[in-house]
Design a protein around this motif. Structure first.
Motif, PDB file in Angstrom:
ATOM      1  N   GLN A   1      41.654  29.744  50.004  1.00  0.00           N
ATOM      2  CA  GLN A   1      43.481  29.741  49.956  1.00  0.00           C
ATOM      3  C   GLN A   1      44.033  29.634  51.072  1.00  0.00           C
ATOM      4  OE1 GLN A   1      46.139  32.455  48.355  1.00  0.00           O
ATOM      5  NE2 GLN A   1      47.516  31.276  47.905  1.00  0.00           N
TER       6      GLN A   1
ATOM      7  N   GLY B   1      48.596  33.093  51.693  1.00  0.00           N
ATOM      8  CA  GLY B   1      48.662  33.159  50.329  1.00  0.00           C
ATOM      9  C   GLY B   1      48.019  34.211  50.122  1.00  0.00           C
ATOM     10  N   ARG B   2      48.583  35.002  48.532  1.00  0.00           N
ATOM     11  CA  ARG B   2      47.718  36.227  48.064  1.00  0.00           C
ATOM     12  C   ARG B   2      46.023  36.414  48.587  1.00  0.00           C
ATOM     13  NH1 ARG B   2      52.356  36.158  44.971  1.00  0.00           N
ATOM     14  NH2 ARG B   2      52.936  37.949  44.160  1.00  0.00           N
ATOM     15  N   LEU B   3      44.699  35.691  48.268  1.00  0.00           N
ATOM     16  CA  LEU B   3      43.833  35.674  48.490  1.00  0.00           C
ATOM     17  C   LEU B   3      43.093  35.672  49.962  1.00  0.00           C
ATOM     18  CD1 LEU B   3      43.247  33.622  44.940  1.00  0.00           C
ATOM     19  CD2 LEU B   3      43.911  35.890  45.214  1.00  0.00           C
TER      20      LEU B   3
ATOM     21  N   ASP C   1      45.813  25.254  44.903  1.00  0.00           N
ATOM     22  CA  ASP C   1      45.986  24.690  44.055  1.00  0.00           C
ATOM     23  C   ASP C   1      44.364  23.146  43.631  1.00  0.00           C
ATOM     24  OD1 ASP C   1      48.797  25.222  42.837  1.00  0.00           O
ATOM     25  OD2 ASP C   1      48.682  25.659  44.647  1.00  0.00           O
TER      26      ASP C   1
ATOM     27  N   ASN D   1      42.509  31.782  37.065  1.00  0.00           N
ATOM     28  CA  ASN D   1      43.971  31.411  36.374  1.00  0.00           C
ATOM     29  C   ASN D   1      44.061  29.996  36.794  1.00  0.00           C
ATOM     30  OD1 ASN D   1      44.596  32.974  38.935  1.00  0.00           O
ATOM     31  ND2 ASN D   1      46.903  31.847  39.056  1.00  0.00           N
ATOM     32  N   ILE D   2      43.802  29.372  38.118  1.00  0.00           N
ATOM     33  CA  ILE D   2      44.100  28.134  38.568  1.00  0.00           C
ATOM     34  C   ILE D   2      42.567  27.161  38.272  1.00  0.00           C
ATOM     35  CG2 ILE D   2      43.535  26.693  40.489  1.00  0.00           C
ATOM     36  CD1 ILE D   2      46.304  28.613  41.336  1.00  0.00           C
TER      37      ILE D   2
ATOM     38  N   GLY E   1      42.633  40.064  43.476  1.00  0.00           N
ATOM     39  CA  GLY E   1      43.640  38.797  43.222  1.00  0.00           C
ATOM     40  C   GLY E   1      43.894  39.013  41.949  1.00  0.00           C
ATOM     41  N   HIS E   2      43.818  40.471  41.115  1.00  0.00           N
ATOM     42  CA  HIS E   2      44.672  40.866  39.418  1.00  0.00           C
ATOM     43  C   HIS E   2      45.604  40.520  39.570  1.00  0.00           C
ATOM     44  CE1 HIS E   2      40.442  43.078  40.749  1.00  0.00           C
ATOM     45  NE2 HIS E   2      40.800  43.705  39.864  1.00  0.00           N
ATOM     46  N   CYS E   3      45.508  39.822  38.022  1.00  0.00           N
ATOM     47  CA  CYS E   3      47.747  39.780  37.786  1.00  0.00           C
ATOM     48  C   CYS E   3      46.796  39.031  36.231  1.00  0.00           C
ATOM     49  CB  CYS E   3      47.687  38.633  38.231  1.00  0.00           C
ATOM     50  SG  CYS E   3      47.034  36.861  38.178  1.00  0.00           S
TER      51      CYS E   3
ATOM     52  N   TYR F   1      51.337  26.126  34.006  1.00  0.00           N
ATOM     53  CA  TYR F   1      49.539  26.413  33.379  1.00  0.00           C
ATOM     54  C   TYR F   1      50.124  25.971  31.759  1.00  0.00           C
ATOM     55  CZ  TYR F   1      49.287  29.325  37.159  1.00  0.00           C
ATOM     56  OH  TYR F   1      48.572  30.208  38.323  1.00  0.00           O
TER      57      TYR F   1
ATOM     58  N   GLU G   1      60.469  31.628  36.716  1.00  0.00           N
ATOM     59  CA  GLU G   1      60.871  32.669  35.633  1.00  0.00           C
ATOM     60  C   GLU G   1      63.082  31.941  36.141  1.00  0.00           C
ATOM     61  OE1 GLU G   1      59.371  33.142  38.717  1.00  0.00           O
ATOM     62  OE2 GLU G   1      60.518  33.531  40.419  1.00  0.00           O
TER      63      GLU G   1
ATOM     64  N   ASP H   1      53.806  32.595  32.845  1.00  0.00           N
ATOM     65  CA  ASP H   1      53.565  33.371  34.118  1.00  0.00           C
ATOM     66  C   ASP H   1      52.852  34.432  34.205  1.00  0.00           C
ATOM     67  OD1 ASP H   1      53.610  31.789  36.887  1.00  0.00           O
ATOM     68  OD2 ASP H   1      55.434  33.338  36.964  1.00  0.00           O
TER      69      ASP H   1
ATOM     70  N   ALA I   1      57.849  43.078  38.068  1.00  0.00           N
ATOM     71  CA  ALA I   1      58.883  43.225  39.133  1.00  0.00           C
ATOM     72  C   ALA I   1      60.030  42.046  39.333  1.00  0.00           C
ATOM     73  CB  ALA I   1      58.859  43.169  40.276  1.00  0.00           C
ATOM     74  N   THR I   2      59.564  40.617  38.932  1.00  0.00           N
ATOM     75  CA  THR I   2      59.861  39.593  38.459  1.00  0.00           C
ATOM     76  C   THR I   2      60.746  39.683  37.395  1.00  0.00           C
ATOM     77  OG1 THR I   2      58.428  38.670  40.095  1.00  0.00           O
ATOM     78  CG2 THR I   2      59.340  37.609  38.964  1.00  0.00           C
TER      79      THR I   2
ATOM     80  N   SER J   1      42.860  37.653  34.843  1.00  0.00           N
ATOM     81  CA  SER J   1      42.484  36.649  35.903  1.00  0.00           C
ATOM     82  C   SER J   1      42.351  37.847  36.780  1.00  0.00           C
ATOM     83  CB  SER J   1      43.416  35.945  36.226  1.00  0.00           C
ATOM     84  OG  SER J   1      43.014  34.906  37.359  1.00  0.00           O
TER      85      SER J   1
END
Ligand code: PRT
Ligand code: ZN
Length: 302
Positions: free
Chosen positions: A15, A18-20, A59, A78-79, A105-107, A134, A159, A172, A178-179, A194
């Protein structure tokens, strides 16, 4: 460099931003890679290994690996799962392979419902509109649970769909929650856990690259093991050795050494493949261990 030499270099898709990104580059650096960044910032050229890193949108990563443009890729599970289901629906049989689950990348992918509404299992989703990025994972879940609901595809800001009247609920990614809370939604059910994953092309490894790919994958495995591993040293009464060994988390065959001038005690050194917590040290002390030292492990190769 000749075209042939260029083709023989391993290409890894990561990536771009981003987060990863940071975790993934850190993983490759821990595998020994040093690199220089191309002027366009899109490729990192490996200096000490025939490995180049392509920086792209997350993606796009499964597709690049699926089409063998990249040999390997690092992307959210997830992707990878979303694209895998999409390819499967299209009848593709030769699919990219998941080689390792990584430790970042835990979620989780969860249903978020408006506060005040209720959720009594999958059946309560019948007839509802679900907004998500998704669609394949959600449709697969609905199919497996015999639920008929409509899936509304959103590419971002999922959201806000319920408050815009575009859906009754969402599905999602969630990490802290929090979101969801900020949008007056509650997490009703998780349908996928994931982490980042390392994926490999379905085309098999060409001969010219095989050796370096094998070495790189072995190093990735080593890095993953090391992060959790600890080297522990302690003194133990001979009489308590059995009990003490049983308390050491994830350790195989420790080294036992005599202690100068002591017949009743030995020194024990062991690699523990799980973290060693204070609780374990306290239990070891209770069992008779003393002079305990826990050290981080720098590198490991089995
Ligand atoms: O530009 P590009 O397309 O490459 O990036 P992106 O924006 O699509 O991805 P990015 O960087 O946001 O996420 C990359 C990967 O990180 C995801 O595919 C997941 O595998 C993983 N990951 C881990 C997350 C989260 N945690 C996460 N919390 N991805 C997204 N989120 C978002 C989520 O979509 C929601 O909007 O964060 C929000 C929820 O977070 P909490 O903490 O409020 O619950
Ligand atoms: Zn993305």
């Amino acid at each position: 460099m000749t075209t042939q030499q260029q083709q023989n270099r391993i290409k890894i898709a990561v990536q771009k931003s981003g987060r990863l990104t940071e975790h993934s580059m850190d993983l490759l650096v821990r595998c020994g890679l040093t690199y220089s960044r191309g002027r366009d910032q899109l490729i990192c050229y490996g200096e000490n290994m025939p490995v180049d890193v392509l920086l792209v949108r997350d993606d796009d990563i499964p597709g690049l690996v699926q089409e063998d443009i990249c040999d390997l890729g690092i992307v959210g599970g997830n992707i990878a799962e979303e694209v895998r289901l999409d390819l499967e629906t299209k009848g593709e049989t030769e699919l990219f392979q998941k080689v390792y689950e990584l430790d970042y990348g835990h979620c989780r992918l969860s249903f978020g419902l408006p506060e005040g509404s209720s959720f009594d299992g999958p059946q309560s989703l019948n007839g509802k509109r679900i907004a998500t990025s998704y669609p394949n994972i959600v449709s697969d879940y609905l199919r497996r649970n015999n639920v008929t609901a409509s899936v509304v595809e959103f590419s971002g800001a999922v959201e806000i769909a319920p408050s815009l009247g575009k859906s009754d609920l969402i599905c999602d990614l969630v990490s802290s929650g929090a979101t969801l809370r900020a949008h007056h939604l509650f997490e009703a059910e998780t349908i996928l856990e994931s982490k980042a994953v390392l994926i490999q092309t379905p085309k098999g490894v060409p001969e010219e690259k095989a050796d370096w790919i094998r070495r790189l994958l072995q190093r990735v495995q080593g890095v993953l093991q090391v992060r959790e591993s600890k080297y522990i040293m302690l003194h133990a009464p001979r009489s308590a050795l059995k009990k003490i060994r049983a308390l050491l988390p994830g350790s195989e065959a420790p080294t036992i050494m005599p202690l100068e001038g002591r017949d009743d005690k030995v020194a024990l050194h062991a690699v523990c493949r799980e973290n060693v917590f204070w609780e374990t040290l306290e239990q070891l002390k209770e069992a008779g261990a003393s002079s305990m030292l826990v050290l981080p492990v720098e590198k490991m190769l089995d």
